[in-house]
Each structure stands twice: as structure tokens, then as C-alpha cells.
Design a protein around this motif. Structure first.
Motif, PDB file in Angstrom:
ATOM      1  N   ASN A  54      57.857 150.556 -10.335  1.00  0.00           N
ATOM      2  CA  ASN A  54      57.134 150.604 -11.608  1.00  0.00           C
ATOM      3  C   ASN A  54      58.034 150.720 -12.829  1.00  0.00           C
ATOM      4  N   VAL A  55      59.081 149.936 -12.853  1.00  0.00           N
ATOM      5  CA  VAL A  55      59.917 149.922 -14.063  1.00  0.00           C
ATOM      6  C   VAL A  55      59.457 148.749 -14.919  1.00  0.00           C
ATOM      7  N   GLN A  56      58.362 148.972 -15.672  1.00  0.00           N
ATOM      8  CA  GLN A  56      57.722 147.860 -16.380  1.00  0.00           C
ATOM      9  C   GLN A  56      58.621 147.250 -17.447  1.00  0.00           C
ATOM     10  N   GLU A  57      59.409 148.087 -18.133  1.00  0.00           N
ATOM     11  CA  GLU A  57      60.256 147.556 -19.208  1.00  0.00           C
ATOM     12  C   GLU A  57      61.235 146.529 -18.656  1.00  0.00           C
ATOM     13  N   MET A  58      61.845 146.879 -17.521  1.00  0.00           N
ATOM     14  CA  MET A  58      62.821 145.975 -16.927  1.00  0.00           C
ATOM     15  C   MET A  58      62.149 144.670 -16.474  1.00  0.00           C
ATOM     16  N   GLU A  59      60.971 144.808 -15.875  1.00  0.00           N
ATOM     17  CA  GLU A  59      60.227 143.624 -15.425  1.00  0.00           C
ATOM     18  C   GLU A  59      59.918 142.694 -16.593  1.00  0.00           C
ATOM     19  N   MET A  60      59.482 143.311 -17.717  1.00  0.00           N
ATOM     20  CA  MET A  60      59.186 142.541 -18.921  1.00  0.00           C
ATOM     21  C   MET A  60      60.413 141.742 -19.353  1.00  0.00           C
ATOM     22  N   ILE A  61      61.548 142.417 -19.411  1.00  0.00           N
ATOM     23  CA  ILE A  61      62.764 141.758 -19.903  1.00  0.00           C
ATOM     24  C   ILE A  61      63.155 140.606 -18.978  1.00  0.00           C
ATOM     25  N   TRP A  62      63.159 140.852 -17.671  1.00  0.00           N
ATOM     26  CA  TRP A  62      63.624 139.772 -16.806  1.00  0.00           C
ATOM     27  C   TRP A  62      62.568 138.698 -16.544  1.00  0.00           C
ATOM     28  N   THR A  63      61.413 138.835 -17.146  1.00  0.00           N
ATOM     29  CA  THR A  63      60.459 137.721 -17.136  1.00  0.00           C
ATOM     30  C   THR A  63      60.535 136.916 -18.430  1.00  0.00           C
ATOM     31  N   ILE A  64      60.563 137.681 -19.553  1.00  0.00           N
ATOM     32  CA  ILE A  64      60.502 136.991 -20.844  1.00  0.00           C
ATOM     33  C   ILE A  64      61.820 136.306 -21.184  1.00  0.00           C
ATOM     34  N   LEU A  65      62.923 136.952 -20.857  1.00  0.00           N
ATOM     35  CA  LEU A  65      64.231 136.384 -21.218  1.00  0.00           C
ATOM     36  C   LEU A  65      64.473 135.020 -20.562  1.00  0.00           C
ATOM     37  N   PRO A  66      64.254 134.884 -19.252  1.00  0.00           N
ATOM     38  CA  PRO A  66      64.405 133.541 -18.660  1.00  0.00           C
ATOM     39  C   PRO A  66      63.450 132.526 -19.254  1.00  0.00           C
ATOM     40  N   ALA A  67      62.233 132.970 -19.614  1.00  0.00           N
ATOM     41  CA  ALA A  67      61.278 132.043 -20.231  1.00  0.00           C
ATOM     42  C   ALA A  67      61.835 131.508 -21.537  1.00  0.00           C
ATOM     43  N   ILE A  68      62.394 132.405 -22.348  1.00  0.00           N
ATOM     44  CA  ILE A  68      62.969 131.982 -23.635  1.00  0.00           C
ATOM     45  C   ILE A  68      64.134 131.016 -23.397  1.00  0.00           C
ATOM     46  N   ILE A  69      64.957 131.341 -22.408  1.00  0.00           N
ATOM     47  CA  ILE A  69      66.114 130.473 -22.122  1.00  0.00           C
ATOM     48  C   ILE A  69      65.642 129.077 -21.700  1.00  0.00           C
ATOM     49  N   LEU A  70      64.606 129.036 -20.865  1.00  0.00           N
ATOM     50  CA  LEU A  70      64.092 127.738 -20.419  1.00  0.00           C
ATOM     51  C   LEU A  70      63.534 126.934 -21.585  1.00  0.00           C
ATOM     52  N   ILE A  71      62.856 127.622 -22.521  1.00  0.00           N
ATOM     53  CA  ILE A  71      62.333 126.920 -23.697  1.00  0.00           C
ATOM     54  C   ILE A  71      63.486 126.368 -24.530  1.00  0.00           C
ATOM     55  N   LEU A  72      64.559 127.160 -24.652  1.00  0.00           N
ATOM     56  CA  LEU A  72      65.715 126.717 -25.431  1.00  0.00           C
ATOM     57  C   LEU A  72      66.387 125.498 -24.805  1.00  0.00           C
ATOM     58  N   ILE A  73      66.203 125.305 -23.503  1.00  0.00           N
ATOM     59  CA  ILE A  73      66.744 124.097 -22.875  1.00  0.00           C
ATOM     60  C   ILE A  73      65.734 122.949 -22.981  1.00  0.00           C
ATOM     61  N   ALA A  74      64.454 123.280 -22.795  1.00  0.00           N
ATOM     62  CA  ALA A  74      63.430 122.228 -22.724  1.00  0.00           C
ATOM     63  C   ALA A  74      63.237 121.516 -24.063  1.00  0.00           C
ATOM     64  N   LEU A  75      63.248 122.270 -25.163  1.00  0.00           N
ATOM     65  CA  LEU A  75      62.947 121.637 -26.450  1.00  0.00           C
ATOM     66  C   LEU A  75      63.960 120.556 -26.822  1.00  0.00           C
ATOM     67  N   PRO A  76      65.273 120.849 -26.853  1.00  0.00           N
ATOM     68  CA  PRO A  76      66.214 119.759 -27.141  1.00  0.00           C
ATOM     69  C   PRO A  76      66.168 118.631 -26.114  1.00  0.00           C
ATOM     70  N   SER A  77      65.858 118.977 -24.870  1.00  0.00           N
ATOM     71  CA  SER A  77      65.770 117.943 -23.834  1.00  0.00           C
ATOM     72  C   SER A  77      64.651 116.948 -24.131  1.00  0.00           C
ATOM     73  N   LEU A  78      63.474 117.489 -24.490  1.00  0.00           N
ATOM     74  CA  LEU A  78      62.346 116.608 -24.818  1.00  0.00           C
ATOM     75  C   LEU A  78      62.636 115.794 -26.071  1.00  0.00           C
ATOM     76  N   HIS A  79      63.273 116.451 -27.038  1.00  0.00           N
ATOM     77  CA  HIS A  79      63.635 115.770 -28.285  1.00  0.00           C
ATOM     78  C   HIS A  79      64.488 114.538 -27.987  1.00  0.00           C
TER      79      HIS A  79
END
Lengths: 228, 88
Positions: A57-82
Motif C-alpha cells: 500500500n505505498v500509493q505515492e510510489m505507485e502513482m509516480i511509477w504509473t504517471i511518469l512512464p505515461a508522460i515519457i511515452l507521450i513525449l515520444i508519441a507526439l513528435p513521432s506522430l508529427h
């Protein structure tokens, strides 16, 4: 063109290839960051005597390791689609060239104004002149004007081929019965080499592509001299 | 005759085929085929009504620029033999 022991891509000659290089560098930086972070954490876990086997039940850590990869993937996907949609765009080309794959040579058709068509065979090693490149030179180069958008239609007469010029960021499958369109714009004149990029039979390695990009005036002279 | 004998493009100013919103994709096969069909349909209608076939030249130039020479030769041969699959 490529040189011995080359690492990385050839120099960009078209705006699309510049975009692709930027995207490659951008993504590689992210991969390096992730890899060093992971490596660092592995080292830390292996060398540390502290182990947390009952962590729950370490919710803070779970939040970080879910949201951070999502942001990284978006940062790759947007220029790729462009880049992807930019490559697909065709805005009023000034010339249409057809290139047909054969076993085992390419043929080019310039039929906008005159019926101009020729085959482009590789020059065999024993008939190369001094300074020419082995397995890369052809007898009839595809001549095109620089700085203009050119529509290239790629197809095949027999089996699958692929028409590729790395420094222009082009690779299009040549499929019998289908016409594939690709836009070609070069920023500077010169000779640009490519090779068939789809296994097409015994002489697949011996059907290179050579583009000779020249200013429009020289292109006009060339096409006029051939049309006669 | 359905204009299969005409092989030379007509004289005059001409740009390469412009962007066609019906065929925005990488696959341009239908663009070539449709313009080939349109040219022959246009010729047929114009000849039947006894009008000039000059407006059909546009389609000719488009398909002439887009279609591989071998395809056009094959289709023309099929038209001559009466085995062409398209509806003209």
C-alpha cells in the motif's frame, strides 16, 4: 552516402530526413536516461543490505511509477506522430516520376511531358571506372531537380521490391499491381545512393538506386536532350 | 475507336497532376485507374453527342502521368480485344 565503419545515419538531404534524425536523437536521449536510471537502481539494490519484503500500500510510489512512464511515452508519441503525418503529406508536386522494380533492375518513367523511360542497371565490378563505388553505380541515373517537391510513384513488374534512399529518408515498397506515392524534396544537389530493400531474388543485392539531383535548369537540359 | 491509338500527350501547357482529395493516401492505384476510366468514358460520351473531345485531354494527361506505361499498354490491349474489365 555511407562510409566504412559508419555509426548512425547518413547526413540528411531532405527536410523529412532532418525530422527523422531529430526524432531519433530525441528518443535515444530518453532511452539513455531510462537505462542509466534502471542501471543505477539495480546497482543500488544489489549493493544495499536493506530489503523491503513486506512493503504494501505505498500509493505515492505507485502513482509516480504509473504517471511518469505515461508522460515519457507521450513525449515520444507526439513528435513521432508529427513526423509520421509530415511524411505522408503531399502538397502540389511539380513533377511526377514513376519507378518500377524488376528482377533485377529499376526502371524510371518520366511521362509528364514526353514519354521518357529507361532502365537502370548496376555497373559490374570489372567495368567500374576509377573512383566509382562497387555495387552502387548504375548505368542510367535517375535525374531530378533540387528544391522542388517531386511525386515518386513506386510499383513493381514482378515481385516485391523496395525503393530506398536513406539520406532523403525514403523507403517505399514496390508492390506489383499497386502504386505507392512518396514525396521527394532535396535541399542540395549531388549523388544519392540507395539499394533495393526487400528481398526480391538472387540478384537483390545488385540493383542499386542512384539519384542525381541537379538544379532545375540542368534537369531541363537533361530531359530535353533525352527526349530527342 | 476508343482512343487507344493516341499515345502522344497533347501539346500545350501542363503541370503534373495536382493533389486529388479523392485519393489522399499513399496508395495511388485507384487514382491512375479512375482517370484512365474517366478518359475513355469522356471520349465515348463526347463522340456519341458529336462534341469535341478536347475536354477529355485532362484525364488523358493525368492518367498518362500517373499510370505505369506497362499498365496502360495492357489495358489498351484489353480494350482492343474486348476483355477490359472496367465499365466504359
Amino acid at each position: 552516402m555511407a562510409y566504412p565503419l559508419q555509426l548512425g545515419f547518413q547526413d540528411a538531404t531532405s527536410p523529412v530526413m532532418e525530422e527523422l534524425l531529430h526524432f531519433h536523437d530525441h528518443t535515444l536521449m530518453i532511452i539513455f536516461l531510462i537505462s542509466s536510471l534502471v542501471l543505477y537502481i539495480i546497482m543500488l539494490m544489489l549493493t544495499s543490505k536493506l530489503v523491503h519484503t513486506n512493503m504494501m500500500n505505498v500509493q505515492e510510489m505507485e502513482m509516480i511509477w504509473t504517471i511518469l512512464p505515461a508522460i515519457i511515452l507521450i513525449l515520444i508519441a507526439l513528435p513521432s506522430l508529427h513526423t509520421l503525418y509530415m511524411m505522408d503529406e503531399i502538397n502540389n508536386p511539380l513533377l511526377t516520376i514513376k519507378t518500377m522494380g524488376h528482377q533485377w533492375f529499376w526502371s524510371y518513367e518520366y511521362t509528364d511531358y514526353e514519354d521518357l523511360a529507361f532502365d537502370s542497371y548496376m555497373i559490374t565490378t570489372d567495368s567500374l571506372k576509377f573512383g566509382e563505388l562497387r555495387l552502387l553505380e548504375v548505368d542510367n541515373r535517375m535525374v531530378l531537380p533540387t528544391d522542388l517537391p517531386v511525386r515518386v510513384l513506386v510499383s513493381s513488374e514482378d515481385v516485391l521490391h523496395s525503393w530506398a534512399v536513406p539520406s532523403l529518408g525514403l523507403k517505399t515498397d514496390a508492390i506489383p499491381g499497386r502504386l505507392n506515392q512518396v514525396t521527394l524534396t532535396s535541399m542540395r544537389p549531388g549523388l544519392f545512393y540507395g539499394q533495393c530493400s526487400e528481398i526480391c531474388g538472387a540478384n537483390h543485392s545488385f540493383m542499386p538506386i542512384v539519384l542525381e539531383l541537379v538544379p532545375l535548369k540542368y534537369f531541363e537540359n537533361w530531359s530535353a536532350s533525352l527526349a530527342q | 475507336m476508343l482512343g487507344t491509338d493516341i499515345q502522344k500527350p497533347p501539346k500545350g501547357k501542363w503541370h503534373t497532376p495536382p493533389f486529388d482529395p479523392r485519393f489522399p493516401n499513399q496508395n495511388q492505384t485507384r487514382n491512375c485507374y479512375q482517370n484512365f476510366l474517366d478518359y475513355h468514358r469522356c471520349l465515348k460520351r463526347m463522340n456519341r453527342r458529336g462534341k469535341s473531345t478536347q475536354p477529355c485531354e485532362y484525364y488523358f494527361r493525368v492518367y498518362h502521368s500517373l499510370c505505369p506505361i506497362s499498365w496502360v499498354q495492357r489495358w489498351n490491349q484489353q480494350i482492343k480485344e474486348g476483355t477490359f474489365a472496367g465499365k466504359i
